[in-house]
Enzyme design. Structure first.
Site, PDB file in Angstrom:
ATOM      1  N   HIS A 265      57.998  53.865  33.603  1.00  0.00           N
ATOM      2  CA  HIS A 265      56.898  53.875  32.631  1.00  0.00           C
ATOM      3  C   HIS A 265      57.022  55.109  31.734  1.00  0.00           C
ATOM      4  CE1 HIS A 265      52.989  53.951  30.885  1.00  0.00           C
ATOM      5  NE2 HIS A 265      52.290  54.397  31.909  1.00  0.00           N
TER       6      HIS A 265
ATOM      7  N   CYS B 184      48.651  56.179  28.053  1.00  0.00           N
ATOM      8  CA  CYS B 184      49.666  55.179  28.413  1.00  0.00           C
ATOM      9  C   CYS B 184      49.747  54.005  27.450  1.00  0.00           C
ATOM     10  CB  CYS B 184      49.396  54.640  29.815  1.00  0.00           C
ATOM     11  SG  CYS B 184      49.465  55.905  31.091  1.00  0.00           S
TER      12      CYS B 184
ATOM     13  N   CYS C 292      46.325  49.746  31.578  1.00  0.00           N
ATOM     14  CA  CYS C 292      45.288  50.715  31.927  1.00  0.00           C
ATOM     15  C   CYS C 292      45.629  52.022  31.236  1.00  0.00           C
ATOM     16  CB  CYS C 292      45.199  50.906  33.436  1.00  0.00           C
ATOM     17  SG  CYS C 292      46.719  51.525  34.201  1.00  0.00           S
TER      18      CYS C 292
END
Length: 403
Positions: free
Chosen positions: A359, A91, A389
């Protein structure tokens, strides 16, 4: 060491990551090339003006495989002498691309870079690369692997966050995102996506659900309860790792978790010489970068220790930061960050986040850096911190300072 400056940031609107999403017809290659062209056009870059294009992307298979960064350069109007590097830090891939480019500039390895990332989640589904952390039993058993949603619920359980708190944060994210669009706060950085005929496909984040209420979210069932409690029973795996827990509170659902979307973002980074050569004025200095490894089971707590690390490395304290962007992968991630540092919620994700707008894995890190810079300018603030994160237990952070 020389300074690394941000000269420009751009992003596409985020499309719903489904077959009926507005960007589904667009390939990762085409969307990436569109953004590279936008950076070139907006900043009058000619020839091999930048040293490299560093491009984050998580699911590097099929159309997103084969060094997409280089393919995007060749598909764009950039000079073919510019190479390309595709990277994957899950991510944080888009942020790591920016951080890597900045640190290359600081070290003297080239005057300018384009960095960012892309993820077309409607076309290349998350997990379709068959990552070892999830599918290789020898590693999954060693790390007590559980899916990210279970990890988010572990955080909620461990640190005492309720479903009501998570839902309140999600509703506020929707409200802030809607207000930001209404007030044109993203206008400087948004690059509309158009088809081959020049017709606009998407010019606004389409995942948002303005008007979402607590009552709306209360109707949603916890998304990870069954996989935790029934089959395959990941709660038992988690409690082997954390025997002090007698249960896992499943508070996360589609409304207080990040949305699956398509999108891309790019940041133009260079030293002072680069700016002079191209007649560009720097907008911010990349003051510090950091990355860290964390517990791979609870997985999503990385923003806390990586923020501690980046502050210590740069000789700063949390009070030196004016604004924060903390990726809203799940509500508990942001709640834990605010709890750990006792920061004013009014300084965190001022324009909403991934719970409202989605996202796109490989792009989000670059998106939130650009959003942070735009908001620092709008509020006439000086210093901002962006952090995410990361799957399998990592964290990444960037501190930027206006110049």
């Amino acid at each position: 060491m020389t300074d690394a400056f941000i000269y420009d940031t751009v992003r596409t609107p985020r499309g719903k990551g489904r077959s009926d999403g507005s960007l589904h017809e667009v390939t990762s290659l085409a969307l990436s090339a569109r953004l590279l062209n936008a950076v070139k056009e907006r900043n009058n870059l000619e020839g091999n003006a930048v040293e490299d294009v560093i491009w984050g992307n998580v699911t590097q298979v099929k159309e997103q495989g084969g060094c997409l960064a280089r393919s995007a350069v060749l598909a764009s109007d950039l000079d073919e002498r510019i190479p390309g590097l595709s990277i994957n830090r899950f991510c944080a891939s888009g942020m790591e691309a920016v951080n890597l480019a900045a640190n290359q500039v600081k070290a003297g390895a080239g005057n300018g870079y384009i960095a960012g990332g892309v993820e077309m989640m409607s076309r290349v589904p998350m997990g379709s690369d068959g990552a070892a952390i999830a599918v290789d039993p020898s590693l999954a058993m060693k790390t007590y692997f559980v899916p990210q949603g279970i990890s988010a619920d572990i955080i909620a359980t461990e640190y005492g966050f309720t479903r009501e708190e998570a839902d309140k944060l999600a509703v506020e994210s929707q409200r802030r995102a809607a207000a930001a669009w209404e007030e044109g706060r993203f206008a400087r950085s948004i690059v509309p996506v158009r088809d081959q005929n020049g017709l606009t496909i998407l010019d606004r984040d389409e995942y948002m659900r303005p008007g979402t209420t607590m009552e709306d979210l209360a109707k949603l069932k916890p998304a990870f309860k069954d996989m935790g409690e029934v089959m395959p029973g990941f709660d038992k795996v988690a409690m082997l790792k954390y025997p002090h827990l007698d249960r896992i509170d499943h508070i996360h659902h589609a409304g207080n978790s990040s949305g699956i979307v398509d999108g891309a973002a790019a940041v133009l980074i260079g030293n002072e010489e680069f700016g002079r050569a191209h007649g560009l004025k720097p907008r911010a200095r990349i003051r510090a970068t950091a990355k860290i490894g964390t517990d791979p089971t609870i997985m999503l707590t990385g923003p806390v220790p990586v923020t501690e690390k980046i502050l210590a490395d740069s000789g700063m304290s949390i009070s030196d930061i004016d604004l924060f962007e903390v990726n809203e992968a799940f509500a508990a991630v942001v709640l834990r960050f605010m709890q750990a540092f006792q920061v004013d919620p009014g300084k965190v994700n001022v324009n909403g986040g991934a719970m409202a707008m989605g996202h796109p894995l490989g792009a989000t890190g670059a998106i939130i850096i650009g959003t942070l810079l735009d908001e620092l300018e709008r509020q006439d603030k000086e210093v901002g911190l962006a952090t995410l994160c990361i799957a399998s237990g990592m964290g990444a952070a960037t501190i930027i300072e206006r110049v």
